[in-house]
Design a protein around this motif. Structure first.
Motif, PDB file in Angstrom:
ATOM      1  N   LEU A 122     -11.809   6.623   6.614  1.00 12.35           N
ATOM      2  CA  LEU A 122     -10.354   6.445   6.596  1.00 12.35           C
ATOM      3  C   LEU A 122     -10.075   4.953   6.520  1.00 12.35           C
ATOM      4  CD1 LEU A 122      -7.399   7.463   7.013  1.00 12.35           C
ATOM      5  CD2 LEU A 122      -7.818   7.288   9.475  1.00 12.35           C
ATOM      6  N   VAL A 123      -9.121   4.572   5.650  1.00  6.12           N
ATOM      7  CA  VAL A 123      -8.733   3.171   5.517  1.00  6.12           C
ATOM      8  C   VAL A 123      -7.232   3.059   5.791  1.00  6.12           C
ATOM      9  CG1 VAL A 123      -8.560   1.170   3.996  1.00  6.12           C
ATOM     10  CG2 VAL A 123     -10.563   2.677   3.851  1.00  6.12           C
ATOM     11  N   ILE A 124      -6.871   2.125   6.664  1.00  2.76           N
ATOM     12  CA  ILE A 124      -5.476   1.883   7.024  1.00  2.76           C
ATOM     13  C   ILE A 124      -5.128   0.460   6.600  1.00  2.76           C
ATOM     14  CG2 ILE A 124      -3.809   1.799   8.919  1.00  2.76           C
ATOM     15  CD1 ILE A 124      -5.738   3.722  10.437  1.00  2.76           C
ATOM     16  N   VAL A 125      -4.061   0.304   5.835  1.00  2.57           N
ATOM     17  CA  VAL A 125      -3.734  -1.006   5.284  1.00  2.57           C
ATOM     18  C   VAL A 125      -2.381  -1.487   5.786  1.00  2.57           C
ATOM     19  CG1 VAL A 125      -5.102  -0.553   3.225  1.00  2.57           C
ATOM     20  CG2 VAL A 125      -2.649  -0.124   3.175  1.00  2.57           C
ATOM     21  N   ASP A 126      -2.226  -2.805   5.818  1.00  4.55           N
ATOM     22  CA  ASP A 126      -0.963  -3.443   6.178  1.00  4.55           C
ATOM     23  C   ASP A 126      -0.072  -3.421   4.937  1.00  4.55           C
ATOM     24  OD1 ASP A 126       1.078  -4.897   7.266  1.00  4.55           O
ATOM     25  OD2 ASP A 126       0.001  -6.803   7.299  1.00  4.55           O
ATOM     26  N   GLY A 127       0.708  -2.366   4.800  1.00  3.73           N
ATOM     27  CA  GLY A 127       1.554  -2.179   3.620  1.00  3.73           C
ATOM     28  C   GLY A 127       2.019  -0.737   3.547  1.00  3.73           C
ATOM     29  N   HIS A 128       2.652  -0.383   2.452  1.00  5.68           N
ATOM     30  CA  HIS A 128       3.215   0.955   2.306  1.00  5.68           C
ATOM     31  C   HIS A 128       2.298   1.885   1.514  1.00  5.68           C
ATOM     32  CE1 HIS A 128       7.146   0.044   3.993  1.00  5.68           C
ATOM     33  NE2 HIS A 128       7.118  -1.105   3.339  1.00  5.68           N
ATOM     34  N   GLY A 129       2.496   3.161   1.727  1.00  2.00           N
ATOM     35  CA  GLY A 129       1.884   4.192   0.901  1.00  2.00           C
ATOM     36  C   GLY A 129       2.961   4.839   0.049  1.00  2.00           C
ATOM     37  N   LEU A 130       3.284   6.082   0.371  1.00  2.00           N
ATOM     38  CA  LEU A 130       4.278   6.838  -0.395  1.00  2.00           C
ATOM     39  C   LEU A 130       5.695   6.292  -0.212  1.00  2.00           C
ATOM     40  CD1 LEU A 130       3.719   9.396  -2.145  1.00  2.00           C
ATOM     41  CD2 LEU A 130       4.709  10.739  -0.288  1.00  2.00           C
ATOM     42  N   ALA A 131       5.961   5.580   0.880  1.00  2.00           N
ATOM     43  CA  ALA A 131       7.310   5.083   1.175  1.00  2.00           C
ATOM     44  C   ALA A 131       7.628   3.837   0.350  1.00  2.00           C
ATOM     45  CB  ALA A 131       7.450   4.797   2.664  1.00  2.00           C
ATOM     46  N   HIS A 132       7.705   4.043  -0.939  1.00  2.00           N
ATOM     47  CA  HIS A 132       7.849   2.999  -1.944  1.00  2.00           C
ATOM     48  C   HIS A 132       8.808   3.542  -3.006  1.00  2.00           C
ATOM     49  CE1 HIS A 132       6.620   0.986  -5.732  1.00  2.00           C
ATOM     50  NE2 HIS A 132       6.226  -0.023  -4.986  1.00  2.00           N
ATOM     51  N   PRO A 133       9.623   2.711  -3.632  1.00  2.00           N
ATOM     52  CA  PRO A 133      10.613   3.220  -4.587  1.00  2.00           C
ATOM     53  C   PRO A 133      10.057   4.110  -5.690  1.00  2.00           C
ATOM     54  CG  PRO A 133      11.056   0.927  -4.099  1.00  2.00           C
ATOM     55  CD  PRO A 133       9.754   1.263  -3.418  1.00  2.00           C
ATOM     56  N   ARG A 134       8.793   3.903  -6.068  1.00  2.00           N
ATOM     57  CA  ARG A 134       8.164   4.764  -7.081  1.00  2.00           C
ATOM     58  C   ARG A 134       6.991   5.549  -6.481  1.00  2.00           C
ATOM     59  NH1 ARG A 134      10.253   0.472  -8.875  1.00  2.00           N
ATOM     60  NH2 ARG A 134       8.499  -0.864  -8.304  1.00  2.00           N
ATOM     61  N   LYS A 135       6.999   5.664  -5.146  1.00  2.00           N
ATOM     62  CA  LYS A 135       5.988   6.433  -4.411  1.00  2.00           C
ATOM     63  C   LYS A 135       4.572   5.946  -4.714  1.00  2.00           C
ATOM     64  CE  LYS A 135       8.853  10.602  -4.460  1.00  2.00           C
ATOM     65  NZ  LYS A 135       8.928  12.034  -4.860  1.00  2.00           N
ATOM     66  N   PHE A 136       4.440   4.619  -4.820  1.00  2.00           N
ATOM     67  CA  PHE A 136       3.126   4.075  -5.149  1.00  2.00           C
ATOM     68  C   PHE A 136       2.937   2.705  -4.513  1.00  2.00           C
ATOM     69  CE2 PHE A 136      -0.289   2.478  -7.999  1.00  2.00           C
ATOM     70  CZ  PHE A 136      -1.185   3.506  -7.807  1.00  2.00           C
ATOM     71  N   GLY A 137       2.845   2.705  -3.191  1.00  2.00           N
ATOM     72  CA  GLY A 137       2.548   1.476  -2.475  1.00  2.00           C
ATOM     73  C   GLY A 137       1.067   1.143  -2.514  1.00  2.00           C
ATOM     74  N   ILE A 138       0.691   0.063  -1.855  1.00  2.00           N
ATOM     75  CA  ILE A 138      -0.688  -0.437  -1.919  1.00  2.00           C
ATOM     76  C   ILE A 138      -1.696   0.559  -1.343  1.00  2.00           C
ATOM     77  CG2 ILE A 138      -0.474  -1.698   0.268  1.00  2.00           C
ATOM     78  CD1 ILE A 138      -2.247  -3.899  -1.035  1.00  2.00           C
ATOM     79  N   ALA A 139      -1.293   1.355  -0.333  1.00  2.00           N
ATOM     80  CA  ALA A 139      -2.213   2.352   0.223  1.00  2.00           C
ATOM     81  C   ALA A 139      -2.511   3.458  -0.790  1.00  2.00           C
ATOM     82  CB  ALA A 139      -1.644   2.949   1.507  1.00  2.00           C
ATOM     83  N   CYS A 140      -1.537   3.781  -1.641  1.00  2.00           N
ATOM     84  CA  CYS A 140      -1.771   4.763  -2.712  1.00  2.00           C
ATOM     85  C   CYS A 140      -2.723   4.181  -3.758  1.00  2.00           C
ATOM     86  CB  CYS A 140      -0.449   5.156  -3.370  1.00  2.00           C
ATOM     87  SG  CYS A 140       0.769   5.881  -2.262  1.00  2.00           S
ATOM     88  N   TRP A 141      -2.454   2.946  -4.160  1.00  2.00           N
ATOM     89  CA  TRP A 141      -3.292   2.277  -5.167  1.00  2.00           C
ATOM     90  C   TRP A 141      -4.747   2.232  -4.700  1.00  2.00           C
ATOM     91  CZ3 TRP A 141      -6.617  -1.780  -5.500  1.00  2.00           C
ATOM     92  CH2 TRP A 141      -6.883  -2.326  -6.762  1.00  2.00           C
ATOM     93  N   LEU A 142      -4.957   1.784  -3.460  1.00  2.00           N
ATOM     94  CA  LEU A 142      -6.324   1.663  -2.946  1.00  2.00           C
ATOM     95  C   LEU A 142      -6.963   3.038  -2.790  1.00  2.00           C
ATOM     96  CD1 LEU A 142      -8.482  -0.310  -1.900  1.00  2.00           C
ATOM     97  CD2 LEU A 142      -7.527   0.014   0.397  1.00  2.00           C
ATOM     98  N   GLY A 143      -6.199   4.014  -2.320  1.00  2.00           N
ATOM     99  CA  GLY A 143      -6.742   5.358  -2.159  1.00  2.00           C
ATOM    100  C   GLY A 143      -7.265   5.933  -3.459  1.00  2.00           C
ATOM    101  N   LEU A 144      -6.520   5.724  -4.547  1.00  2.00           N
ATOM    102  CA  LEU A 144      -6.985   6.207  -5.846  1.00  2.00           C
ATOM    103  C   LEU A 144      -8.262   5.492  -6.279  1.00  2.00           C
ATOM    104  CD1 LEU A 144      -3.743   6.580  -8.021  1.00  2.00           C
ATOM    105  CD2 LEU A 144      -5.135   8.409  -7.028  1.00  2.00           C
ATOM    106  N   LYS A 145      -8.359   4.216  -5.978  1.00  2.00           N
ATOM    107  CA  LYS A 145      -9.533   3.438  -6.389  1.00  2.00           C
ATOM    108  C   LYS A 145     -10.795   3.855  -5.640  1.00  2.00           C
ATOM    109  CE  LYS A 145      -7.731   0.534  -9.404  1.00  2.00           C
ATOM    110  NZ  LYS A 145      -8.183   0.452 -10.820  1.00  2.00           N
ATOM    111  N   ILE A 146     -10.672   4.155  -4.336  1.00  2.00           N
ATOM    112  CA  ILE A 146     -11.863   4.420  -3.523  1.00  2.00           C
ATOM    113  C   ILE A 146     -12.079   5.905  -3.255  1.00  2.00           C
ATOM    114  CG2 ILE A 146     -11.791   2.128  -2.475  1.00  2.00           C
ATOM    115  CD1 ILE A 146     -10.517   3.350   0.001  1.00  2.00           C
TER     116      ILE A 146
END
Length: 231
Positions: A105-129
Motif C-alpha cells: 500500500l502506498v499513501i501519498v501527500d496529495g489527492h486521489g479521486l478528489a480531483h476535478p477530473r478524478k485523476f490526482g497524483i495517487a491515481c497516477w502513481l497507482g496506475l504506474k505501479i
C-alpha cells in the motif's frame, strides 16, 4: 496544451479502479509494508522520502530518502501528478532495486479521486505501479457541501457531479481537516480505515508527517531519523 492534458487525464481516469465500499479489504501478510511518501525541493534537486511501516503492527521500520533531478515538466495547478508523480515512481524503483522493497500500500501527500477530473497524483502513481494507493492532502480541490463536525474523526463527503470522491476528515478536535481519497485498487471506506488506523496525535497523518520531516532535513543537509539511499 491544457485541453490535451485534460483529455489525457480523463482517459487515464477511466482506467483507475476504485472498489465499492464494503466490497474490498486489503489482505496483508506479516511482512507487508505500507509506504507513505513526500517530496521537498531545493534550487538544484528534489528529495523524496518513503516512510515504511509494517501493516500488522503499525511498527515503524525506517524512512528512506532518495535524491533526484528537478522535474522538467513545469508545475501547473490541477496537473500535479505530471510534476511530482515521476519523482515518487523513481524513488519506489530505486528502493525496489536496492532493497528489494515492494510495498503493499502506498499513501501519498496529495489527492486521489478528489480531483476535478478524478485523476490526482495517487491515481497516477497507482496506475504506474499497480499497487493500492491513497491520497491524503492538506488542502481541497473539491469542496465539501455538508458541514464538517468539530469532533475527532468527523467526516464530510467531497462531491463531484453528485459522486462521493473523497472526504474531509477532521483528524483531531480543533484542527483543520485533511482530505482523503482513494487513488487506485482500493475503496473509499478502506482508505479512511487505513488513515484512521495509523493517524497519530497531530493534524497531519503521522507517517506522512515523518516523511515530510525527513525529506525537509535531507534537503537542508541535516541528519535525522532517515536513511539516504543513493541511486
Amino acid at each position: 496544451m491544457k485541453e490535451e492534458r485534460d483529455k489525457e487525464q480523463e482517459a487515464l481516469a477511466a482506467q483507475v479502479k476504485i472498489f465499492p465500499d464494503g466490497e474490498f479489504k486489503l489482505k496483508f501478510k506479516d511482512e507487508d509494508a505500507v509506504c507513505s511518501m513526500d517530496v521537498a525541493y531545493t534550487e538544484d534537486c528534489a528529495f523524496v522520502s518513503c516512510d515504511i511501516m509494517r501493516e500488522k503492527t503499525g511498527e515503524w521500520i525506517n524512512t528512506f530518502v532518495t535524491m533526484h533531478e528537478l522535474p522538467t515538466t513545469p508545475y501547473q495547478s490541477g496537473y500535479f501528478a505530471y510534476y511530482e508523480g515521476p519523482l515518487l515512481l523513481e524513488c519506489l524503483q530505486i528502493l525496489n532495486k536496492k532493497l528489494k522493497l515492494t510495498p503493499s500500500l502506498v499513501i501519498v501527500d496529495g489527492h486521489g479521486l478528489a480531483h476535478p477530473r478524478k485523476f490526482g497524483i495517487a491515481c497516477w502513481l497507482g496506475l504506474k505501479i499497480d499497487i493500492p494507493t491513497i491520497g491524503v492532502a492538506k488542502k481541497p480541490m473539491i469542496p465539501h457541501q455538508i458541514e464538517l463536525g468539530t469532533g475527532k474523526f468527523s467526516i464530510a463527503p467531497l462531491l463531484l457531479d453528485e459522486e462521493v470522491v473523497g472526504v474531509a476528515f477532521r483528524s483531531n478536535k480543533g484542527v483543520k481537516p485533511i482530505y482523503i481519497s482513494p487513488g487506485h485498487l482500493i475503496s473509499l471506506d478502506a482508505s479512511i480505515y487505513w488513515i484512521k488506523k495509523f493517524h497519530g496525535d497531530y493534524r497531519i497523518f503521522e507517517p506522512i508527517r515523518r516523511a515530510d520531516q525527513a525529506v525537509r532535513k535531507a534537503a537542508k543537509g541535516e541528519f535525522g531519523d532517515y536513511e539516504f539511499i543513493d541511486e
